[in-house]
Design an enzyme around this catalytic site. Sequence first.
Site, PDB file in Angstrom:
ATOM      1  N   GLU A   8      -5.237  -5.227  10.676  1.00 15.83           N
ATOM      2  CA  GLU A   8      -4.263  -4.154  10.838  1.00 15.83           C
ATOM      3  C   GLU A   8      -4.555  -3.384  12.121  1.00 15.83           C
ATOM      4  OE1 GLU A   8      -2.310  -3.037   6.905  1.00 15.83           O
ATOM      5  OE2 GLU A   8      -3.968  -1.684   7.215  1.00 15.83           O
TER       6      GLU A   8
ATOM      7  N   GLY B  48       2.377   2.297  10.585  1.00 17.36           N
ATOM      8  CA  GLY B  48       3.285   3.426  10.402  1.00 17.36           C
ATOM      9  C   GLY B  48       3.988   3.865  11.681  1.00 17.36           C
TER      10      GLY B  48
ATOM     11  N   ASN C  58       0.861  -1.183   0.000  1.00 20.19           N
ATOM     12  CA  ASN C  58       0.000   0.000   0.000  1.00 20.19           C
ATOM     13  C   ASN C  58       0.896   1.231   0.000  1.00 20.19           C
ATOM     14  OD1 ASN C  58      -1.820   2.047   0.486  1.00 20.19           O
ATOM     15  ND2 ASN C  58      -2.143   1.511   2.650  1.00 20.19           N
TER      16      ASN C  58
ATOM     17  N   GLU D 140      -6.697   4.515   7.805  1.00 21.58           N
ATOM     18  CA  GLU D 140      -6.494   5.952   7.503  1.00 21.58           C
ATOM     19  C   GLU D 140      -7.722   6.540   6.829  1.00 21.58           C
ATOM     20  OE1 GLU D 140      -2.759   5.544   5.444  1.00 21.58           O
ATOM     21  OE2 GLU D 140      -1.772   5.048   7.335  1.00 21.58           O
TER      22      GLU D 140
ATOM     23  N   LYS E  79       0.091   4.301  -0.258  1.00 25.66           N
ATOM     24  CA  LYS E  79      -0.524   5.512   0.310  1.00 25.66           C
ATOM     25  C   LYS E  79      -0.305   6.687  -0.656  1.00 25.66           C
ATOM     26  CE  LYS E  79       0.567   3.549   4.753  1.00 25.66           C
ATOM     27  NZ  LYS E  79       0.319   3.665   6.170  1.00 25.66           N
TER      28      LYS E  79
ATOM     29  N   SER F  37       3.563  -2.132  10.305  1.00 29.87           N
ATOM     30  CA  SER F  37       5.017  -2.088  10.448  1.00 29.87           C
ATOM     31  C   SER F  37       5.692  -3.421  10.116  1.00 29.87           C
ATOM     32  CB  SER F  37       5.400  -1.612  11.856  1.00 29.87           C
ATOM     33  OG  SER F  37       4.895  -0.297  12.067  1.00 29.87           O
TER      34      SER F  37
ATOM     35  N   HIS G 275      -9.397   0.914   4.903  1.00 30.32           N
ATOM     36  CA  HIS G 275      -8.112   1.128   5.577  1.00 30.32           C
ATOM     37  C   HIS G 275      -8.325   2.087   6.750  1.00 30.32           C
ATOM     38  CE1 HIS G 275      -4.002   2.448   6.313  1.00 30.32           C
ATOM     39  NE2 HIS G 275      -3.632   1.318   5.729  1.00 30.32           N
TER      40      HIS G 275
HETATM   41  C1  PEP Z   1      -0.674   0.047   5.883  1.00 35.70           C
HETATM   42  O1  PEP Z   1      -0.681   1.181   5.422  1.00 35.70           O
HETATM   43  O2  PEP Z   1      -1.598  -0.732   5.599  1.00 35.70           O
HETATM   44  C2  PEP Z   1       0.412  -0.340   6.775  1.00 35.70           C
HETATM   45  C3  PEP Z   1       0.368  -1.511   7.347  1.00 35.70           C
HETATM   46  O3  PEP Z   1       1.436   0.580   6.933  1.00 35.70           O
HETATM   47  P1  PEP Z   1       2.876   0.287   7.619  1.00 35.70           P
HETATM   48  O4  PEP Z   1       3.390  -1.005   7.027  1.00 35.70           O
HETATM   49  O5  PEP Z   1       3.696   1.469   7.229  1.00 35.70           O
HETATM   50  O6  PEP Z   1       2.644   0.170   9.080  1.00 35.70           O
END
Ligand code: PEP
Length: 252
Positions: free
Chosen positions: A166, A172, A9, A96, A11, A212, A94
């Site tokens: 998630e 992040g 992803n 976000e 973003k 992460s 997601h």
């Molecule tokens: C994501 O955006 O779905 C995500 C898991 O981000 P990150 O790997 O940066 O934590």
Amino acid sequence: MREPVIAGNWKMYKTTGQAVQFAEELKAADLPGGCRVVICPPFTALHAVAGILKGSPVELGAQNMHHLEEGAFTGEVSPLMIRDAGCRYVILGHSERRQYFGETYRGVNLKVVSALEHRLVPIVCVGETLQERESGRTEEVVSRQLAGSLAGLEAGQAGRLIIAYEPVWAIGTGRTASAADAQQVNRFIRDLLAESFGRDTAQTVPILYGGSVKPDNAAELMARPDIDGALVGGASLDVGGFTAIIRAAAGY
Ligand code: PEP
């Protein structure tokens, strides 16, 4: 046996030129077999990246979509448009989107149904906040999110989904759920899918972990029986790191 899925992803990162360069490098990389690889660039780069990925096993996804095919919805992009741009996958719900753009699971449900109608594979995201985890509400929250986003689906439709667990506090932040904690929630999700859609369907749905994921923690996470791959944010922006995660998922 479920094939692992590694989805990147991106973003709101990478111009079209940067995205094309990444896609060319990934296409040229010696990727192992036995792992489904998906990249989800910003809308503006989809069409160009689709052109590069032709003939490569790497597949393309979008990061969001509107549930309708067209209409007066300024700034939105429809399932027809992302299909037309070359996508087979779409990330839906997601955290976000929920946190910054007010998405609700009712809205996510409309998108999931629409994505399936348009022969897109939805990657449906669920996960609790830190406060919810610390107050012992992870299972309650995840089960409400899953029930909301998958409302009204039949087993045949549910069998075409990908779910991504998630935890919001791990996205992040550099904080990863332990492999044992992630396995526990992924197993819980599979049990919920079995209750709603039957054990056979639940066994076919890939359930990813996201939060992460990096080259150095990927193998441990993916060794768990109910972690079928990863939705990767930050570490998917670098071809070397992303390729290392793919190798970990494929067992190399
Ligand atoms: C994501 O955006 O779905 C995500 C898991 O981000 P990150 O790997 O940066 O934590």
